[in-house]
Design a protein around this motif. Structure first.
Motif, PDB file in Angstrom:
ATOM      1  N   TYR A 158       0.817  -1.216   0.000  1.00 24.08           N
ATOM      2  CA  TYR A 158       0.000   0.000   0.000  1.00 24.08           C
ATOM      3  C   TYR A 158       0.855   1.272   0.000  1.00 24.08           C
ATOM      4  CZ  TYR A 158      -3.484  -3.449   1.305  1.00 24.08           C
ATOM      5  OH  TYR A 158      -4.292  -4.553   1.318  1.00 24.08           O
TER       6      TYR A 158
ATOM      7  N   ALA B 201      -7.672  -5.103  -2.234  1.00 21.51           N
ATOM      8  CA  ALA B 201      -8.233  -3.751  -2.168  1.00 21.51           C
ATOM      9  C   ALA B 201      -8.669  -3.437  -0.742  1.00 21.51           C
ATOM     10  CB  ALA B 201      -9.427  -3.628  -3.108  1.00 21.51           C
ATOM     11  N   LYS B 202      -8.574  -2.167  -0.394  1.00 15.94           N
ATOM     12  CA  LYS B 202      -9.081  -1.714   0.898  1.00 15.94           C
ATOM     13  C   LYS B 202     -10.608  -1.641   0.831  1.00 15.94           C
ATOM     14  CE  LYS B 202      -5.048   1.314   1.506  1.00 15.94           C
ATOM     15  NZ  LYS B 202      -4.617   2.726   1.644  1.00 15.94           N
TER      16      LYS B 202
ATOM     17  N   GLU C 236     -12.487   0.575  -1.808  1.00 15.66           N
ATOM     18  CA  GLU C 236     -11.548   0.935  -2.872  1.00 15.66           C
ATOM     19  C   GLU C 236     -11.913   0.222  -4.173  1.00 15.66           C
ATOM     20  OE1 GLU C 236      -6.705   1.435  -3.232  1.00 15.66           O
ATOM     21  OE2 GLU C 236      -7.506  -0.277  -2.126  1.00 15.66           O
ATOM     22  N   SER C 237     -11.970   0.964  -5.275  1.00 16.27           N
ATOM     23  CA  SER C 237     -12.340   0.377  -6.566  1.00 16.27           C
ATOM     24  C   SER C 237     -11.229  -0.507  -7.110  1.00 16.27           C
ATOM     25  CB  SER C 237     -12.653   1.485  -7.581  1.00 16.27           C
ATOM     26  OG  SER C 237     -13.787   2.224  -7.185  1.00 16.27           O
TER      27      SER C 237
ATOM     28  N   ARG D  69     -15.761  -3.283  -6.734  1.00 17.14           N
ATOM     29  CA  ARG D  69     -15.048  -3.078  -5.475  1.00 17.14           C
ATOM     30  C   ARG D  69     -15.604  -4.088  -4.475  1.00 17.14           C
ATOM     31  NH1 ARG D  69     -18.009   1.321  -6.771  1.00 17.14           N
ATOM     32  NH2 ARG D  69     -19.860   1.797  -5.518  1.00 17.14           N
TER      33      ARG D  69
END
Length: 298
Positions: free
Chosen positions: A116, A198-199, A202-203, A277
């Motif tokens: 990240y 992904a967070k 997040e897309s 997402r």
């Protein structure tokens, strides 16, 4: 031998070494001078009493080495990114907060420490070793995590997890990328994107991928050629929500345009469903079955 209080007093100047170079690195001359001064004081015969017993001498040596190691670690923490080794005057490894790269045989092995991190740090590490490699670590849908999702130029490469088969959502699981050392010094540029989890919210950067693939949010579901109502029932069953895109067919292909949910009919036809997402998928739809589209067979 100096007491703990005396050692702490010697280390205090480290906290006062301020950033005075680009990238907020502390002055190497000042930090090195501090290190030399501490070691010199430890060796000064005027301030060091002779050990009474052999055990005391060993203990004193261990303490001195521990002090030196502490200073070296503090020195390295102040300097930040660093070249870790040299071979014939050429750096063979590099590390920053995002990635560590080491030369091994005829390859360079990059261990992703922080997927990240600022994207620039990954390519920065390769360039520091003379490699024309541009690496991005991007958020992707579940089935693409830990895999290369785009690549351009360059020679063969390998991607693995460390330890093997570990879950990348675990902080002790790392992505490792290996590139050929032959890239070094060439004008060829190797560009690739490596997928990371992904967070929340997040897309995904690879939202073109089908949501029905193994490992995805609608894995195994039959969606192509089905009505919107039928597909939405499966979406809700899996605890997901849906967005929509209108499929517009043109010469040689089709385009996708955003579509509000209240514009979609229950009997419209779904062409495909993509992951958008975490928890969200996008239905690609047409008002009626489109002969120019190739729907998946049931």
């Amino acid at each position: 031998m100096k007491s703990i209080d005396e050692i702490n007093e010697l280390l205090k100047p480290l906290a006062r070494i301020g950033p005075d170079e680009a990238g907020e690195r502390a002055s190497g001359t000042r930090a090195q001078a501090l290190f030399t001064d501490i070691i010199a004081q430890e060796r000064d015969p005027a301030t060091t009493r002779a050990p009474r017993r052999l055990r005391t001498r060993h203990r004193a040596r261990r303490t001195l080495l521990g002090l030196a190691a502490s200073v070296v670690l503090a020195f390295g923490a102040v300097l930040g990114p660093s070249l870790l080794g040299y071979s014939g005057g050429t750096a063979i490894s590099y590390a920053n907060s995002a990635v560590e790269i080491r030369e091994e045989a005829d390859t360079y092995v990059a261990r992703i420490k922080d997927p990240y991190a600022d994207q620039r740090k990954f390519s920065e590490a390769f360039r520091a070793l003379g490699l024309n490699v541009e690496l991005k670590v991007i958020p992707v849908s579940p089935a693409s995590v830990g895999k290369i999702v785009r690549i351009q130029g360059g020679g063969p490469f390998w991607v693995r997890r460390e330890p093997e088969g570990c879950d990348l959502a675990d902080s002790d699981c790392f992505m490792v990328v290996t590139v050929p050392a032959a890239l070094k010094g060439t004008s060829d540029v190797m560009r690739f994107d490596l997928g990371r989890p992904a967070k929340p919210g997040e897309s995904y950067a690879n939202e073109w991928q089908s949501a029905t693939r193994t490992g995805e949010q609608l894995a195994g579901a039959k969606v192509s050629g089905q009505t919107v109502d039928d597909v939405l029932a499966e979406v809700r069953k899996r605890g997901l929500t849906a967005e929509f895109s209108l499929v517009s067919v043109d010469d040689g292909g089709y385009q996708l345009k955003p579509l509000a949910a209240d514009q979609v009919g229950a009997n419209w036809i779904v062409y495909n469903v993509a992951s958008v997402r975490p928890g969200v998928v996008r239905l690609q739809v047409t008002a009626e079955r489109e002969p120019a589209l190739e729907y998946e067979r049931d």
